[in-house]
Design a protein around this motif. Structure first.
Motif, PDB file in Angstrom:
ATOM      1  N   UNK A 153      22.102  -6.575 -10.646  1.00 22.25           N
ATOM      2  CA  UNK A 153      22.063  -5.451 -11.563  1.00 22.25           C
ATOM      3  C   UNK A 153      22.130  -4.184 -10.736  1.00 22.25           C
ATOM      4  N   UNK A 154      23.212  -3.442 -10.895  1.00 21.07           N
ATOM      5  CA  UNK A 154      23.383  -2.225 -10.109  1.00 21.07           C
ATOM      6  C   UNK A 154      22.699  -1.067 -10.794  1.00 21.07           C
ATOM      7  N   UNK A 155      22.068  -0.226  -9.973  1.00 23.11           N
ATOM      8  CA  UNK A 155      21.476   1.010 -10.462  1.00 23.11           C
ATOM      9  C   UNK A 155      22.323   2.133  -9.880  1.00 23.11           C
ATOM     10  N   UNK A 156      23.314   2.570 -10.666  1.00 23.19           N
ATOM     11  CA  UNK A 156      24.287   3.548 -10.167  1.00 23.19           C
ATOM     12  C   UNK A 156      23.654   4.920 -10.027  1.00 23.19           C
ATOM     13  N   UNK A 157      23.653   5.461  -8.825  1.00 18.95           N
ATOM     14  CA  UNK A 157      22.984   6.746  -8.558  1.00 18.95           C
ATOM     15  C   UNK A 157      23.913   7.925  -8.828  1.00 18.95           C
TER      16      UNK A 157
END
Ligand SMILES: [Zn+2]
Length: 392
Positions: free
Chosen positions: A388-392
């Motif tokens: 699960x990517x946490x796009x910054x």
């Protein structure tokens, strides 16, 4: 003498006003009806919530109708309260016209059993006349039910489950989420899939790092609103698309769930909008916009305005009325993962983007939706080690 001659005219116009006002009140009156649903059913809850503007209009209608029906006592004055603000004083005639007095007789007898359930939402203390409330409320209830063709979401579910002899999935009961995978062979993925949606997004477990911004290319469009028995959905006509991961996905439709299906750190939101896109290869990308209670959502207001009353009913919206940009939060950073459809057949291979910043929806807007769909959210599914990517 002059005022006596005028009074029947006043009463007649009031009766006409009431008849004309019924469609406005019908949705709230219809779906708030818990007595037609099984006593233990979750559908019973909405009727106990505070009065909406529709039920306020109904309360006003009740008062006037009761006053007209009451007849007998001359020159009673009633106070109408609309949204707690406007007040109007009407002096009632000594005798009602025959047509108004006969109206309650047209109502089916059974409706009278449930006459008192709206009592908390009315404003009886402002009414100087309160005679025969059972007959009048029963009449309005029966009329509202007749106009929409069904009595409660539970009745709709039951009808949908039997009309074609097929098994239909639901959000509760024997055909609820735990049974979806067994209802039909083509629903298999609901039970055995390893990349199912929705999920709880645990921030500490996400892959935090740089990511491309989501490119939204949305423009004013038209659409039609449909009640498919599971949600309110808007099918869009127009060129709306997102570009992400080197592919352009066209926006097909959006719809709502309450509460949000997604969880962030085990927290649900009041609602979520799912924006369903498809690319030329047939792959799906869903953008989830979380909705928190707050100010009124202008776009949702437009959708609710054209909300169908019945299952599989479809209402076309005016051209150009929908601008999906109005639904997007300012901060468009997102979580991204692979998942599935959250309804049968639970097909996998869906690219999910959950926008981190919620937008707002008013309590009244939430209430209206939950009167139709008290709970239409699939429970969270195992993450199974998914990235699960946490796009910054
Ligand atoms: Zn959805």
């Amino acid at each position: 003498m002059n005022s006596n001659r005028l009074n029947p005219l006043l009463a007649t116009s009031l009766a006409l006003f009431l008849t004309a006002g019924l469609p406005l009140a019908s949705m709230a009156a219809d779906h708030a009806a818990p007595a037609e649903a099984p006593a233990a059913d979750a559908h019973a809850a909405p009727a106990k919530k505070p009065a909406s503007s529709a039920s306020a209009a109904k309360a006003m209608g009740d008062q006037v109708r009761e006053a007209v029906e009451a007849g007998g006592t001359a020159n009673k004055r009633i106070t109408l309260v609309v949204n707690g603000k406007e007040k109007k004083f009407i002096t009632m005639p000594a005798k009602p016209p025959a047509a108004a007095a006969e109206a309650p007789a047209a109502a089916p007898a059974k409706a009278g059993e449930h006459a008192t359930e709206h009592a908390p939402t009315a404003a009886p203390k402002h009414a100087a006349v309160a005679v025969n409330p059972k007959a009048s409320r029963a009449y309005i209830r029966a009329k509202a039910a007749a106009m929409t063709g069904h009595e409660s979401p539970a009745a709709v579910d039951a009808a949908a489950a039997h009309h074609d002899g097929e098994v239909h999935w639901a959000y509760e009961g024997a055909n609820g989420p735990q049974a979806w995978g067994q209802l039909k062979p083509e629903f298999n993925a609901c039970a055995i899939g390893k990349r199912q949606s929705p999920i709880n997004i645990e921030e500490s477990a996400t892959l935090q790092g740089p990511a491309e911004p989501l490119q939204f290319n949305y423009m004013p469009s038209s659409g039609s609103v449909v009640n498919n028995g599971h949600t309110i959905q808007v099918d869009l006509y127009g060129d709306n698309a997102i570009t992400v991961r080197g592919s352009t996905y066209k926006l097909l439709q959006f719809h709502f769930h309450t509460p949000s299906e997604e969880q962030i750190n085990y927290r649900n939101f009041a609602m979520v909008a799912h924006l369903v896109h498809k690319n030329p290869e047939g792959q799906l990308a869903v953008v989830a916009v979380l909705l928190d209670p707050g100010t009124t959502n202008a776009l949702i207001n437009k959708v609710w305005t054209y909300m169908p009353l019945d299952t599989n009913d479809r209402v076309r919206m005016p051209v150009g009325i929908i601008d999906m940009n109005d639904l997007l939060p300012k901060d468009q950073r997102y979580y991204q993962f692979m998942g599935s459809l959250t309804t049968p057949p639970c097909t996998e291979g869906v690219l999910w983007m959950v926008l981190k910043q919620p937008t707002t929806v008013s309590k009244e807007q939430i209430k209206l939706f939950s009167q139709l769909f008290p709970r239409n959210a699939r429970p969270v599914q195992p993450v199974n080690g998914r990235a699960v990517r946490d796009a910054q």
